[in-house]
Design an enzyme around this catalytic site. Structure first.
Site, short mmCIF file in Angstrom:
data_model
loop_
_atom_site.label_atom_id
_atom_site.label_comp_id
_atom_site.label_asym_id
_atom_site.label_seq_id
_atom_site.Cartn_x
_atom_site.Cartn_y
_atom_site.Cartn_z
N VAL A 64 -36.75 63.67 21.83
CA VAL A 64 -36.86 62.46 21.01
C VAL A 64 -36.45 61.19 21.77
CG1 VAL A 64 -36.63 63.62 18.77
CG2 VAL A 64 -34.57 62.78 19.94
N ASN A 90 -33.53 64.32 12.30
CA ASN A 90 -32.37 65.22 12.22
C ASN A 90 -31.80 65.62 13.58
OD1 ASN A 90 -30.78 67.58 10.84
ND2 ASN A 90 -32.13 68.60 12.32
N TYR A 155 -20.47 59.59 19.71
CA TYR A 155 -21.13 60.16 18.54
C TYR A 155 -20.92 59.26 17.31
CZ TYR A 155 -22.47 63.82 15.16
OH TYR A 155 -23.08 64.55 14.16
N ALA A 156 -19.68 58.80 17.11
CA ALA A 156 -19.39 57.93 15.96
C ALA A 156 -20.20 56.64 16.05
CB ALA A 156 -17.90 57.63 15.90
N SER A 158 -23.02 56.24 17.58
CA SER A 158 -24.45 56.53 17.36
C SER A 158 -24.74 56.75 15.89
CB SER A 158 -24.87 57.77 18.17
OG SER A 158 -24.35 58.97 17.61
P1 NAD Z 1 -27.69 71.92 15.96
O1 NAD Z 1 -27.06 71.75 17.28
O2 NAD Z 1 -27.72 73.27 15.32
O3 NAD Z 1 -29.17 71.33 15.95
C1 NAD Z 1 -29.55 70.18 16.64
C2 NAD Z 1 -30.95 70.40 17.18
O4 NAD Z 1 -31.39 69.19 17.82
C3 NAD Z 1 -31.02 71.52 18.24
O5 NAD Z 1 -32.01 72.47 17.90
C4 NAD Z 1 -31.38 70.79 19.53
O6 NAD Z 1 -32.20 71.53 20.42
C5 NAD Z 1 -32.10 69.57 18.98
N1 NAD Z 1 -32.10 68.47 19.96
C6 NAD Z 1 -31.07 68.05 20.73
N2 NAD Z 1 -31.46 67.07 21.55
C7 NAD Z 1 -32.77 66.84 21.28
C8 NAD Z 1 -33.74 65.96 21.82
N3 NAD Z 1 -33.43 65.10 22.78
N4 NAD Z 1 -35.00 66.01 21.32
C9 NAD Z 1 -35.33 66.88 20.34
N5 NAD Z 1 -34.45 67.76 19.80
C10 NAD Z 1 -33.19 67.74 20.27
O7 NAD Z 1 -26.88 70.90 15.01
P2 NAD Z 1 -26.97 70.63 13.44
O8 NAD Z 1 -25.59 70.77 12.92
O9 NAD Z 1 -28.08 71.36 12.81
O10 NAD Z 1 -27.29 69.06 13.48
C11 NAD Z 1 -28.37 68.44 12.81
C12 NAD Z 1 -28.00 66.99 12.57
O11 NAD Z 1 -26.88 66.91 11.66
C13 NAD Z 1 -27.57 66.23 13.82
O12 NAD Z 1 -28.10 64.92 13.80
C14 NAD Z 1 -26.06 66.19 13.70
O13 NAD Z 1 -25.51 65.11 14.40
C15 NAD Z 1 -25.90 66.05 12.20
N6 NAD Z 1 -24.59 66.43 11.71
C16 NAD Z 1 -24.13 67.71 11.84
C17 NAD Z 1 -22.86 68.03 11.36
C18 NAD Z 1 -22.29 69.42 11.47
O14 NAD Z 1 -21.10 69.60 11.16
N7 NAD Z 1 -23.05 70.43 11.85
C19 NAD Z 1 -22.06 67.04 10.75
C20 NAD Z 1 -22.56 65.76 10.64
C21 NAD Z 1 -23.83 65.46 11.10
#
Ligand code: NAD
Length: 247
Positions: A64, A90, A155-156, A158
């Site tokens: 992305v 996402n 991260y915060a 972003s």
């Molecule tokens: P995850 O690591 O399981 O999934 C993230 C996915 O994004 C992975 O499959 C990865 O391959 C993909 N990805 C990473 N870089 C990429 C790129 N450059 N292009 C395309 N795909 C890419 O994490 P998750 O917990 O499922 O996270 C999903 C979203 O939720 C994220 O934005 C994360 O910041 C947010 N989030 C998660 C939590 C948590 O506690 N899990 C809390 C707050 C926010």
């Protein structure tokens, strides 16, 4: 069938929250593009969906943060499904370190994926949505972006930017029939938190009024609601799905 025949792109679709959302959207009748950087994981997810009898989907390997790669993914989507109704921004990464130890390259990379990635995907699909005067864009923030979190300067920053972009686009695009909202997950059981020590997880649970971490399905349900017709009058919202942790 709340998303019957709607075409949805879900970035980060091979990950925990992304894949739970893919399944939820497919169950509700959507045609789904699984967009992710991780080809190996994407192939596994594809096999799993085939085994479960789903066929209304397409996988696309995309970074992305790379606009050319995003444009290609959007072209593939339109060729396969003809249009784009929903974009779930996402995909996201962490590269945690305390401020004094954080490498500039890690600061930069998190912003490239979590901020420029959201910008790239949204700008690449927006033409399709403007043309037909409708669309739903959902951007994933985090409790870190709202309240800050130790070790997460990059991260915060972003995830706060994601809320800024959401509100700006809600204002710019609302009059064109496009809704833009943000979901703020709390601590959710995915790979992103598996490295957190059990002791820390227990203390986090103690701070959550609902006394459990979020499940990927909890976030998927919020995406589904905001993508559905039921949310037609919701725009610029920042929906916390965090068990009330910071209330
Ligand atoms: P995850 O690591 O399981 O999934 C993230 C996915 O994004 C992975 O499959 C990865 O391959 C993909 N990805 C990473 N870089 C990429 C790129 N450059 N292009 C395309 N795909 C890419 O994490 P998750 O917990 O499922 O996270 C999903 C979203 O939720 C994220 O934005 C994360 O910041 C947010 N989030 C998660 C939590 C948590 O506690 N899990 C809390 C707050 C926010």
């Amino acid at each position: 069938m709340r998303l019957k025949d709607k075409v949805a792109i879900i970035t980060g679709a091979a990950g925990g929250i992304g894949f739970a959302s893919v399944k939820r959207f497919l169950q509700e009748g959507a045609k789904v593009v699984l967009a992710d950087f991780d080809k190996e994981q994407l192939d596994l997810r594809e096999r799993e969906l085939n085994e479960q009898g789903f066929n209304n989907f397409l996988t696309s390997v995309v970074d992305v943060s790379d606009r050319k790669s995003v444009d290609w993914m959007v072209r593939e989507t339109v060729e396969a499904f003809g249009t784009i109704d929903v974009l779930i921004n996402n995909a996201g990464i962490t590269r945690d370190a305390m401020l004094t130890k954080m490498e500039p390259v890690d600061f930069q990379r998190v912003l490239e994926v979590n901020v420029a990635g959201v910008f790239n995907c949204t700008q690449a699909v927006i033409g399709q949505m403007l043309e037909k005067g409708s669309g739903k864009i959902i951007n994933t923030s985090s409790v870190s972006g709202v309240y800050g979190n130790i070790g997460q300067t990059n991260y915060a920053a972003s995830k706060a930017a994601v809320i800024g972009m959401t509100k700006t686009w809600a204002k710019e695009l609302g009059k064109k029939g496009i809704n833009v909202n943000s979901v703020v997950p709390g601590f959710t059981e995915t790979n992103m938190v598996t490295t957190v020590p059990e002791k820390v997880i227990e203390s986090i649970k103690g701070m959550i009024p609902l006394r459990r971490l979020g499940k990927p399905e909890d976030i998927a349900n919020a995406y589904l609601f905001l993508a559905s017709k039921e949310a037609d009058y919701i725009n610029g919202a920042v929906l916390h799905v965090d068990g009330g942790i910071m209330m």
